[in-house]
Every structure is written in structure tokens, then in C-alpha cells.
Design an enzyme around this catalytic site. Structure first.
Site, short mmCIF file in Angstrom:
data_model
loop_
_atom_site.label_atom_id
_atom_site.label_comp_id
_atom_site.label_asym_id
_atom_site.label_seq_id
_atom_site.Cartn_x
_atom_site.Cartn_y
_atom_site.Cartn_z
N SER A 242 0.85 -1.20 0.00
CA SER A 242 0.00 0.00 0.00
C SER A 242 0.88 1.25 0.00
CB SER A 242 -0.90 0.00 1.23
OG SER A 242 -1.46 1.30 1.39
N HIS B 93 -1.16 -1.40 -4.26
CA HIS B 93 -2.41 -1.05 -3.59
C HIS B 93 -2.49 0.47 -3.40
CE1 HIS B 93 -5.87 -2.18 -1.00
NE2 HIS B 93 -5.49 -1.17 -0.22
N ASP C 65 -4.84 3.52 -1.96
CA ASP C 65 -5.96 3.82 -1.06
C ASP C 65 -6.52 5.20 -1.34
OD1 ASP C 65 -6.12 1.55 0.80
OD2 ASP C 65 -4.05 2.09 1.24
N MET D 107 -9.25 7.95 -0.26
CA MET D 107 -10.11 8.30 0.88
C MET D 107 -10.74 9.67 0.64
SD MET D 107 -7.58 7.23 3.96
CE MET D 107 -6.72 5.66 3.96
N HIS E 27 -8.31 0.77 -3.94
CA HIS E 27 -9.25 0.56 -2.84
C HIS E 27 -9.96 1.88 -2.55
CE1 HIS E 27 -9.55 -0.36 1.80
NE2 HIS E 27 -10.74 -0.27 1.24
N MET F 214 -12.23 4.15 -0.55
CA MET F 214 -12.92 4.42 0.71
C MET F 214 -13.68 5.72 0.48
SD MET F 214 -9.78 3.18 3.06
CE MET F 214 -8.72 3.15 1.63
N MET G 66 -11.35 -6.01 5.62
CA MET G 66 -10.59 -4.98 6.36
C MET G 66 -10.28 -5.52 7.75
SD MET G 66 -9.94 -2.36 4.48
CE MET G 66 -9.09 -1.55 5.83
N ASP H 189 -6.45 -6.47 4.48
CA ASP H 189 -5.85 -5.14 4.47
C ASP H 189 -5.91 -4.54 5.87
OD1 ASP H 189 -4.97 -2.59 3.83
OD2 ASP H 189 -6.72 -2.07 2.60
C1 DX5 Z 1 -6.33 1.59 5.58
C2 DX5 Z 1 -5.90 1.24 4.18
C3 DX5 Z 1 -4.74 0.32 4.11
C4 DX5 Z 1 -3.49 0.82 4.77
C5 DX5 Z 1 -2.87 -0.36 5.43
O1 DX5 Z 1 -7.52 2.27 5.53
O2 DX5 Z 1 -6.95 0.65 3.46
O3 DX5 Z 1 -4.48 -0.12 2.80
O4 DX5 Z 1 -2.55 1.39 3.89
O5 DX5 Z 1 -1.82 0.06 6.18
P1 DX5 Z 1 -1.07 -0.88 7.21
O6 DX5 Z 1 -0.52 -2.06 6.42
O7 DX5 Z 1 -0.01 0.01 7.74
O8 DX5 Z 1 -2.06 -1.31 8.24
ZN ZN Z 2 -6.44 -0.32 1.51
#
Ligand code: DX5
Ligand code: ZN
Length: 223
Positions: free
Chosen positions: A15, A40, A42, A44, A73, A75, A144, A182
């Protein structure tokens, strides 16, 4: 490119939320030259989760450098609003949250119509049985194992049981969906996660805070 193939090994999707965002190209090059399988990303929106990360322009820039599929991903509330934009930006796999899309079946079809693979993510408090009537439409289920929004959080133990239940549902229904986990993934839980049914490990802080991220990526998929 056959990005989702018959699984014979564990995939790792680092990620880049935990990468050096001021020098992202260097970290993407590291991933290119590592045994990582996907990247990956993310996204948000500050509504579905408290945090805001990055969007389409950053993904398009990553795509210029990336030699591996972009595993995006979302969010994001009502992610169906942006499916074509993420396709244009270069996403290969697009995962939306069950909790964020009311007409999830339509959303998955729209993602697949663009040629992307479609994933469904479940928050830690969402039970696996909400997937009963949709699992055969999904290419991937993302469990998650932290509450989404931030990197570097502690793995929630109950996620293991959810992964086992997801695997059971996949076997029972004949779904071809892969299972991704994740949040809080480290060398302390990778093996247990794979034994429970995980196909793809996402890891952010554990990879990027290590002394040798490329070696850590290989270590995560070596048992
Ligand atoms: C959290 C993200 C993850 C995040 C994971 O909301 O979806 O992808 O980057 O980070 P770690 O591996 O540090 O928990
Ligand atoms: Zn993620």
C-alpha cells in the site's frame, strides 16, 4: 494481462499510503523491481472515512511509472460516481465498500463493463453473510482487518474468523473471488492469514517502515 489467475501462490500488494509521497516514483520503482504482484492505492474521501488521501491525478501519475497492476481501494461514499474516472486514471482492480454503495450489484457490473476487476470491501463490523447474494459477482473480497482510514493500525483478531467464513462461502457457492486482507499485516500474522484463506496480502507501514522494503515484500509471501 491475466492479472487474476488460478491461485497457486500468495500475492502481495504493497500500500503506497505509507510510501514517501514526496518521492513516490522511487518507491514505485522499488515495487517494480520487487516480487510484489500489485500496487495497492488507497483513495479516501473524508466522508466514508475521516481521512483524505489522493485521487485520480495521483493514480494517473503512478500509472506512468508502474509496471504492476493498480489495485485501487476506494474508501469513498457512492463510488459508482467515479468508475469511469478511475478506469481512465489507470486502475486495473477497483474495490468498493459494501457500506458505501447501495446498489452494489449494479456498481460491480459497471466496474466489470469497463474491463476492470471488481472487488467488495467489508469493514470490520460488517458480517460476511451480507455477501451471500453477491459473492458470485465479485472478483475479489477485501476483508478490512483495521477500521479503514489510516495506515499503521493494529490488526483486529476477529478478522481471521471472517476470512475463514468468506473462504467457506466461496467454496460453497463456487465463486471465483479471491480474498484480500488489508490492515496491520506483518510477518507475525501473514502465515495464519494465508492458512485461513487469504490470497492477497496488503501491507503498508510494515513494508515501507522496514529497512529493506523489497526484502520485506518477499518475506511476506515466503512461508
Ligand atoms: C487503511 C488502508 C490500508 C493501509 C494499510 O484504511 O486501506 O491499505 O494502507 O496500512 P497498514 O498495512 O499500515 O495497516
Ligand atoms: Zn487499503
Amino acid at each position: 494481462m491475466n492479472i487474476i489467475k488460478q491461485m497457486t501462490k500468495t500475492l502481495v500488494s504493497p500500500s503506497i499510503l505509507s510510501a514517501n509521497l514526496g518521492n513516490l516514483a522511487t518507491d514505485i520503482e522499488m515495487i517494480n523491481n520487487s516480487t510484489a504482484d500489485w500496487i495497492h492505492v488507497d483513495v479516501m474521501d473524508g466522508m466514508f472515512v475521516p481521512n483524505i488521501s489522493f485521487g485520480m491525478p495521483v493514480i494517473a501519475a503512478v500509472k506512468q511509472v508502474a509496471k504492476k497492476p493498480l489495485d485501487v481501494h476506494l474508501m469513498v461514499e457512492k463510488p459508482e460516481r467515479y468508475i469511469d474516472d478511475f478506469k481512465k486514471a489507470g486502475a486495473d482492480i477497483l474495490t468498493v465498500h459494501y457500506e458505501a454503495s447501495i446498489h452494489l450489484h449494479r456498481t460491480l457490473q459497471a466496474i466489470k463493463d469497463t474491463g476492470m476487476r471488481a472487488g467488495i470491501a467489508l469493514n470490520p463490523s460488517t458480517p460476511v453473510n451480507v455477501l451471500d447474494d453477491i459473492i458470485t459477482d465479485a472478483d475479489m473480497i477485501l476483508i478490512m482487518s483495521v477500521n479503514p482510514g489510516f495506515g499503521g493500525q493494529k490488526f483486529i483478531k476477529q478478522s481471521l474468523e471472517k476470512i475463514r467464513k468468506t473462504k467457506e462461502l466461496i467454496v460453497k457457492t463456487g465463486s471465483k473471488a479471491l480474498i484480500q486482507v488489508d490492515g496491520g499485516v506483518t510477518l507475525d500474522n501473514n502465515k495464519e492469514l494465508v492458512n485461513a484463506g487469504v490470497d492477497i496480502l496488503v501491507a503498508g507501514s510494515f513494508v515501507f517502515s522496514s529497512n529493506n522494503p523489497a526484502q520485506t515484500i518477499t518475506a511476506l509471501k515466503t512461508f
